[in-house]
Motif scaffolding. Structure first.
Motif, PDB file in Angstrom:
ATOM      1  N   ARG B 156      50.419  20.242 -65.449  1.00 22.75           N
ATOM      2  CA  ARG B 156      49.620  21.334 -66.004  1.00 22.75           C
ATOM      3  C   ARG B 156      48.656  21.860 -64.963  1.00 22.75           C
ATOM      4  O   ARG B 156      48.354  21.212 -63.975  1.00 22.75           O
ATOM      5  N   SER B 257      42.603  20.735 -68.836  1.00 16.37           N
ATOM      6  CA  SER B 257      43.659  21.725 -69.068  1.00 16.37           C
ATOM      7  C   SER B 257      43.216  22.684 -70.163  1.00 16.37           C
ATOM      8  O   SER B 257      42.175  22.501 -70.781  1.00 16.37           O
ATOM      9  N   LYS B 258      44.045  23.736 -70.407  1.00 19.14           N
ATOM     10  CA  LYS B 258      43.578  24.815 -71.279  1.00 19.14           C
ATOM     11  C   LYS B 258      43.266  24.360 -72.705  1.00 19.14           C
ATOM     12  O   LYS B 258      42.328  24.854 -73.333  1.00 19.14           O
ATOM     13  N   GLU B 259      44.051  23.403 -73.220  1.00 20.49           N
ATOM     14  CA  GLU B 259      43.798  22.987 -74.614  1.00 20.49           C
ATOM     15  C   GLU B 259      42.500  22.235 -74.741  1.00 20.49           C
ATOM     16  O   GLU B 259      41.833  22.304 -75.770  1.00 20.49           O
ATOM     17  N   GLU B 260      42.156  21.480 -73.681  1.00 21.64           N
ATOM     18  CA  GLU B 260      40.970  20.635 -73.771  1.00 21.64           C
ATOM     19  C   GLU B 260      39.691  21.403 -73.532  1.00 21.64           C
ATOM     20  O   GLU B 260      38.596  20.856 -73.654  1.00 21.64           O
ATOM     21  N   ASP B 263      36.954  21.363 -76.156  1.00 21.52           N
ATOM     22  CA  ASP B 263      36.071  20.208 -76.344  1.00 21.52           C
ATOM     23  C   ASP B 263      34.742  20.381 -75.633  1.00 21.52           C
ATOM     24  O   ASP B 263      33.785  19.659 -75.893  1.00 21.52           O
ATOM     25  N   ARG B 274      39.335  31.892 -72.010  1.00 21.04           N
ATOM     26  CA  ARG B 274      40.748  31.711 -72.330  1.00 21.04           C
ATOM     27  C   ARG B 274      41.572  32.947 -71.998  1.00 21.04           C
ATOM     28  O   ARG B 274      42.777  32.850 -71.770  1.00 21.04           O
ATOM     29  N   ASP B 279      48.735  30.064 -69.696  1.00 25.46           N
ATOM     30  CA  ASP B 279      49.063  28.983 -70.618  1.00 25.46           C
ATOM     31  C   ASP B 279      50.108  28.049 -70.038  1.00 25.46           C
ATOM     32  O   ASP B 279      51.142  27.836 -70.632  1.00 25.46           O
TER      33      ASP B 279
END
Lengths: 217, 280
Positions: B156, B257-260, B263, B274, B279
Motif C-alpha cells: 500500500r 494507509s488511506k483507511e487508517e 483514526d 482524502r 486509493d
C-alpha cells in the motif's frame, strides 16, 4: 675595386651604399662599403623594388614534380567513387531477431495435439471472459473518476492560492523541468531480503550487437 | 433595508481605512513591499505549506479470486497454443523409450539415453526452488501493528502523519510549516522535509503546484481583521530513501494507509485530505 659576392642591384643612376666584403689584397676579405654611382639596367631582371628582389627564404628551392598532383587527384577521385557506390547501395537493416523464427521450430513434431474442449468448459470460459470484461470496465471507470477528483482538488487549491497572492500562483503554475524523465522500479512479488548474498559466478554475454554505419552526403 | 445599508457603510469604512494605511506609507516603503511577495496589502489569511510524503508500495497486491481465475485461464490458453519446447520433446522421447523397454522383455544394449532423465532435472529444479526463502510479504511490523515503522503494509501507499500542538491540544496532521516571504510554497515543503529528517530522507516532489488545500477560520476569540484564518497548501512527494531514526511509542510520527487516516485526523481535515490521496 674588386668585390667578392655578386653585386646587389639598385635603381638606375642611384647612389647606393651597401655593406660588402671588400677584397683588401693579400687574400683577405674585409667588410667595407661600396659607394658608386652605377647603371645596372642590363643586369636588372624586373622593375620590382630593392627588397623584393632579394631572395629572403631560408630553405633551398624544391624540385617541382609534375606527376604528383595528378596521382593525388586520381586517388581522391577513386575514393569518392567508392563512397558514392556505397551510398547508392541500400543499407542493410538491423534484423529484429524476435521476428525471425528459427528453422528448428518449423518442425511438425513440435506441434502440440489440439485438445477439444467440452461444451461445458467452453461455456465456462466464455462466462469468465464476460465477467472479466465487466470488471475491467468498472476498474477503468473508477480510475477515471479518481483522476478527475484529484484534478478538481488541485484546481481548487490553485484558485485559493490565486486569491491569496498572484506571485505564488505564478510560481506554482511554472513547469517543473526536473520532474521528467522519472524512472522508478515497480513493485515486485516479494520484498528484498536484507543481507542477501547473490551466488558468485561469471557469465559470457553472447548477445549479438549490430551497428549501422550512416553515410553523410 | 437599514441593516444591510449599515453593513455596507461599515464595509466601505473599513475599506477606506485600509486605503488610508496604504497611502500613509512612504512611496519608498511601498515599492519595497511590492517587490517582496505578497504585495503591500497583507491578506488576512496566514499561509502554511504542508508535505504529503508517501512511501510507494514495494510489493504487488494479492490477486482477487476473479483475477486469479483469469490468470489461470490465460496460462492454460498460452500453453495450448504453444509449440513443444526442447525439454518437453526430450521428456516425451524418454517416456516412449521407457514404455518400449517395459514392453520388450529383452532389453539389449540400447541404452542410449543419458543418465539424467528430464524428470530428474525437474526434480532437482524443484528442490532448488524449495530451498530458496523469499522475503516475507507480511512483515513483523504488520503483525505487531507498529505504525511508526516503514516496513508495514508493503503493498500500500503509506502517508506520513505528525503530531503537533495547536494552542493547548495535540493534533495529528500532515507535517506543516509557516510560509516565509521570499520562498515559493514548494520551497516551504522542501524545508519541512529537511527539518523533519535530520538523517537523509530523499523525496521526489511531483510538480510545483499544490495537490490540495485546507482552510479554516480562527476561533472568534482570536480572530482579528488582519488575521481571519489559515490556509494550508499540500504538496505531494514520493519517498525514495531514508527513514526516521526514532521508532516506537515515543515517536511523534506515524506511517498510515488511506483507511487508517480516519483514526487520526479531524473530520473536516480528513475530508479534504482524502480527496487528493489515491486509493491504492
Amino acid at each position: 675595386m674588386r668585390t667578392g659576392p655578386p653585386r646587389l642591384f639598385g635603381r638606375q643612376g642611384e647612389r647606393w651604399a651597401t655593406p660588402l666584403w671588400v677584397w683588401h689584397g693579400r687574400g683577405r676579405w674585409i667588410p667595407g662599403i661600396c659607394q658608386t654611382q652605377t647603371r645596372h639596367t642590363h643586369q636588372r631582371t624586373s622593375l620590382l623594388s630593392f627588397w623584393e628582389l632579394i631572395p629572403m627564404r631560408a630553405e633551398p628551392l624544391r624540385k617541382k614534380k609534375k606527376v604528383d598532383p595528378k596521382k593525388d587527384q586520381a586517388a581522391k577521385d577513386r575514393l569518392k567513387r567508392r563512397i558514392r557506390k556505397l551510398e547508392k547501395a541500400t543499407q542493410e537493416l538491423i534484423p529484429i531477431e524476435d521476428f525471425i523464427t528459427p528453422v528448428r521450430f518449423l518442425d511438425k513434431s513440435r506441434q502440440r495435439l489440439q485438445e477439444e474442449h467440452s461444451s461445458e468448459e467452453s461455456e465456462q470460459r466464455a462466462l469468465l471472459l464476460k465477467r472479466w470484461a465487466l470488471y475491467k470496465k468498472q476498474e477503468h471507470e473508477a480510475e477515471r473518476d479518481t483522476i478527475t477528483a484529484l484534478l478538481e482538488a488541485q484546481q481548487e487549491a490553485l484558485q485559493e492560492l490565486k486569491l491569496e497572492s498572484p506571485e505564488l500562483y505564478a510560481e506554482a503554475m511554472k513547469r517543473d523541468c526536473s520532474l521528467f524523465p522519472f524512472e522508478k522500479e515497480g513493485p515486485h512479488h516479494t520484498p528484498p531480503i536484507s543481507n542477501y548474498q547473490a551466488p558468485e559466478g561469471r557469465y559470457n554475454d553472447i548477445t549479438k550487437v549490430y551497428t549501422q554505419v550512416e553515410f553523410k552526403k | 433595508m437599514a441593516a444591510p445599508m449599515g453593513r455596507t457603510l461599515l464595509g466601505v469604512a473599513r475599506g477606506w481605512r485600509r486605503l488610508d494605511s496604504l497611502w500613509a506609507g512612504s512611496p519608498r516603503s511601498r515599492h519595497l513591499s511590492l517587490e517582496a511577495a505578497p504585495s503591500g496589502s497583507r491578506s488576512p489569511w496566514r499561509l502554511l505549506g504542508a508535505l504529503c510524503l508517501q512511501r510507494p508500495p514495494l510489493i504487488t497486491k494479492p490477486l482477487t479470486p476473479l483475477q486469479q481465475e483469469m490468470a489461470d485461464l490465460l496460462q492454460k490458453v498460452e500453453t495450448e497454443r504453444s509449440l513443444y519446447s526442447d525439454h518437453e520433446l526430450r521428456a516425451l522421447d524418454e517416456a516412449k523409450r521407457l514404455a518400449k523397454k517395459k514392453a520388450d522383455l529383452y532389453d539389449d544394449d540400447q541404452d542410449e539415453q543419458g543418465i539424467t532423465l528430464a524428470q530428474d532435472l525437474e526434480d532437482a529444479w524443484e528442490q532448488a526452488f524449495l530451498q530458496f526463502k523469499p522475503g516475507a510479504r507480511v512483515t513483523e511490523a504488520d503483525k505487531k501493528n507498529d505504525r511508526t515503522s516503514l516496513h508495514r503494509k508493503l503493498d500500500r501507499n503509506l502517508v506520513l502523519l505528525v503530531r503537533e500542538k495547536l494552542g493547548d491540544q495535540d493534533f495529528w496532521m500532515l507535517p506543516q510549516v509557516e510560509w516565509q516571504p521570499g520562498e515559493t510554497l514548494r520551497g516551504t515543503a522542501e524545508r519541512i522535509l529537511t527539518k523533519l529528517s535530520e538523517n537523509n530522507m530523499e523525496a521526489k516532489f511531483l510538480g510545483n503546484a499544490p495537490c490540495g488545500h485546507y482552510k479554516f477560520k480562527l476561533p472568534k476569540a482570536i480572530r482579528t481583521e488582519s488575521d481571519i484564518g489559515v490556509k494550508v497548501f499540500f504538496f505531494k512527494a514520493l519517498l525514495l530513501t531514508g527513514d526516521f531514526s526514532q521508532t516506537g511509542k515515543k515517536a511523534r510520527h506515524v506511517w498510515v494507509s488511506k483507511e487508517e487516516l480516519g483514526d487520526y485526523l479531524q473530520p473536516k481535515y480528513l475530508a479534504q485530505v482524502r480527496r487528493f490521496l489515491l486509493d491504492v
